[in-house]
Design a protein around this motif. Structure first.
Motif, PDB file in Angstrom:
ATOM      1  N   PRO A   5      17.086  15.051  82.867  1.00  0.00           N
ATOM      2  CA  PRO A   5      18.791  14.670  83.246  1.00  0.00           C
ATOM      3  C   PRO A   5      19.004  13.861  83.120  1.00  0.00           C
ATOM      4  N   ILE A   6      20.438  13.517  82.045  1.00  0.00           N
ATOM      5  CA  ILE A   6      20.571  12.330  81.474  1.00  0.00           C
ATOM      6  C   ILE A   6      22.113  12.250  81.144  1.00  0.00           C
ATOM      7  N   THR A   7      22.903  11.110  81.799  1.00  0.00           N
ATOM      8  CA  THR A   7      24.266  11.075  81.612  1.00  0.00           C
ATOM      9  C   THR A   7      24.267  10.997  79.870  1.00  0.00           C
ATOM     10  N   LEU A   8      26.644  11.135  79.463  1.00  0.00           N
ATOM     11  CA  LEU A   8      26.312  11.150  78.579  1.00  0.00           C
ATOM     12  C   LEU A   8      26.441  10.063  78.125  1.00  0.00           C
ATOM     13  N   ASN A   9      25.838   8.838  78.104  1.00  0.00           N
ATOM     14  CA  ASN A   9      25.870   7.491  77.601  1.00  0.00           C
ATOM     15  C   ASN A   9      24.469   7.172  77.646  1.00  0.00           C
ATOM     16  N   GLY A  10      24.043   7.760  77.941  1.00  0.00           N
ATOM     17  CA  GLY A  10      22.441   7.911  77.757  1.00  0.00           C
ATOM     18  C   GLY A  10      22.247   9.128  76.616  1.00  0.00           C
ATOM     19  N   VAL A  11      22.595  10.155  76.384  1.00  0.00           N
ATOM     20  CA  VAL A  11      22.327  10.649  75.225  1.00  0.00           C
ATOM     21  C   VAL A  11      23.150  10.051  73.947  1.00  0.00           C
ATOM     22  N   PRO A  77      29.103  12.900  85.784  1.00  0.00           N
ATOM     23  CA  PRO A  77      29.602  12.696  86.384  1.00  0.00           C
ATOM     24  C   PRO A  77      31.267  12.156  87.221  1.00  0.00           C
ATOM     25  N   ALA A  78      31.370  12.645  86.204  1.00  0.00           N
ATOM     26  CA  ALA A  78      33.661  12.714  86.181  1.00  0.00           C
ATOM     27  C   ALA A  78      33.552  14.246  86.409  1.00  0.00           C
ATOM     28  N   HIS A  79      32.687  15.461  86.413  1.00  0.00           N
ATOM     29  CA  HIS A  79      32.446  17.312  86.914  1.00  0.00           C
ATOM     30  C   HIS A  79      31.874  16.993  88.316  1.00  0.00           C
ATOM     31  N   LEU A  80      31.453  15.885  88.836  1.00  0.00           N
ATOM     32  CA  LEU A  80      30.907  16.692  89.814  1.00  0.00           C
ATOM     33  C   LEU A  80      31.447  16.194  90.845  1.00  0.00           C
ATOM     34  N   ASP A  81      31.334  16.691  92.309  1.00  0.00           N
ATOM     35  CA  ASP A  81      31.789  16.955  93.416  1.00  0.00           C
ATOM     36  C   ASP A  81      31.086  17.346  94.600  1.00  0.00           C
ATOM     37  N   VAL A  87      24.354  11.421  94.784  1.00  0.00           N
ATOM     38  CA  VAL A  87      23.510  12.834  93.278  1.00  0.00           C
ATOM     39  C   VAL A  87      22.857  11.858  92.082  1.00  0.00           C
ATOM     40  N   PHE A  88      22.391  12.093  91.234  1.00  0.00           N
ATOM     41  CA  PHE A  88      22.492  11.692  89.695  1.00  0.00           C
ATOM     42  C   PHE A  88      23.902  11.988  89.170  1.00  0.00           C
ATOM     43  N   ARG A 156      30.853   7.183  94.612  1.00  0.00           N
ATOM     44  CA  ARG A 156      32.559   7.618  93.483  1.00  0.00           C
ATOM     45  C   ARG A 156      31.804   8.752  92.436  1.00  0.00           C
ATOM     46  N   TYR A 157      32.666   9.740  91.936  1.00  0.00           N
ATOM     47  CA  TYR A 157      31.379  10.249  90.823  1.00  0.00           C
ATOM     48  C   TYR A 157      32.824   9.558  90.039  1.00  0.00           C
TER      49      TYR A 157
END
Length: 158
Positions: A5-11, A77-81, A87-88, A156-157
């Motif tokens: 698992p990785i965030t957009l920023n991490g990629v 994270p913006a697409h998480l709910d 959560v990650f 927050r997401y």
């Protein structure tokens, strides 16, 4: 290999490092090796040995980054709910129940983690204690100084 698992920023950080290694570092070390070879006998040439060692590091890191990117599971994270659960990718506001100090952390991948920027690796003790909990829950974290309790103030997401 399992998905990482990785965030957009991490990629983006991994891609930037990989690009730099391939376009700047690799050519520079090849030039350094060629210059060291031009000096003659390479058996006792410290510059040659150092350049070869650096080349090995660069090539190993390129392989590592390519593998991580190939196995990356990008989470925005913006697409998480997740109904207010930690959560990650979520950003969590915590209050230390002893000192009442409030801090905010985003749960991110290992390559994206930077405590100074408020980014906690999902494998850190604090993040592991928080994942799955919701606003109002209290998480206990074992630290070298003893057990700390954190109340989750907000999730927050973003």
């Amino acid at each position: 290999m399992n998905k990482i698992p990785i965030t957009l920023n991490g990629v983006e950080l991994l891609r930037t490092e990989l690009h730099k290694l391939k376009t700047v570092e690799r050519p520079a070390v090849i030039t350094a090796i060629a210059e060291a070879r031009a000096q003659g006998d390479i058996t006792e040439n410290a510059e040659y040995e150092a350049a070869r060692e650096r080349q090995g590091f660069i090539e190993g890191r390129i392989i590592e980054l390519e593998a991580k990117l190939a196995n990356a599971q990008v989470i925005d994270p913006a697409h998480l709910d997740d109904d207010g659960r930690v959560v990650f990718g979520s950003t969590v506001e915590l209050m230390d129940t002893a000192s009442e100090e409030v801090v905010s952390y985003q749960i991110v991948g290992e390559d994206d983690a930077d405590i100074k920027l408020g980014k906690l690796s999902y494998s850190s003790p604090i993040a592991r204690a928080l994942i799955g909990k919701s606003e109002g829950d209290v998480a206990e974290v074992r630290t070298p100084g003893g057990v700390k309790q954190f109340e989750i103030v907000d999730v927050r997401y973003v």
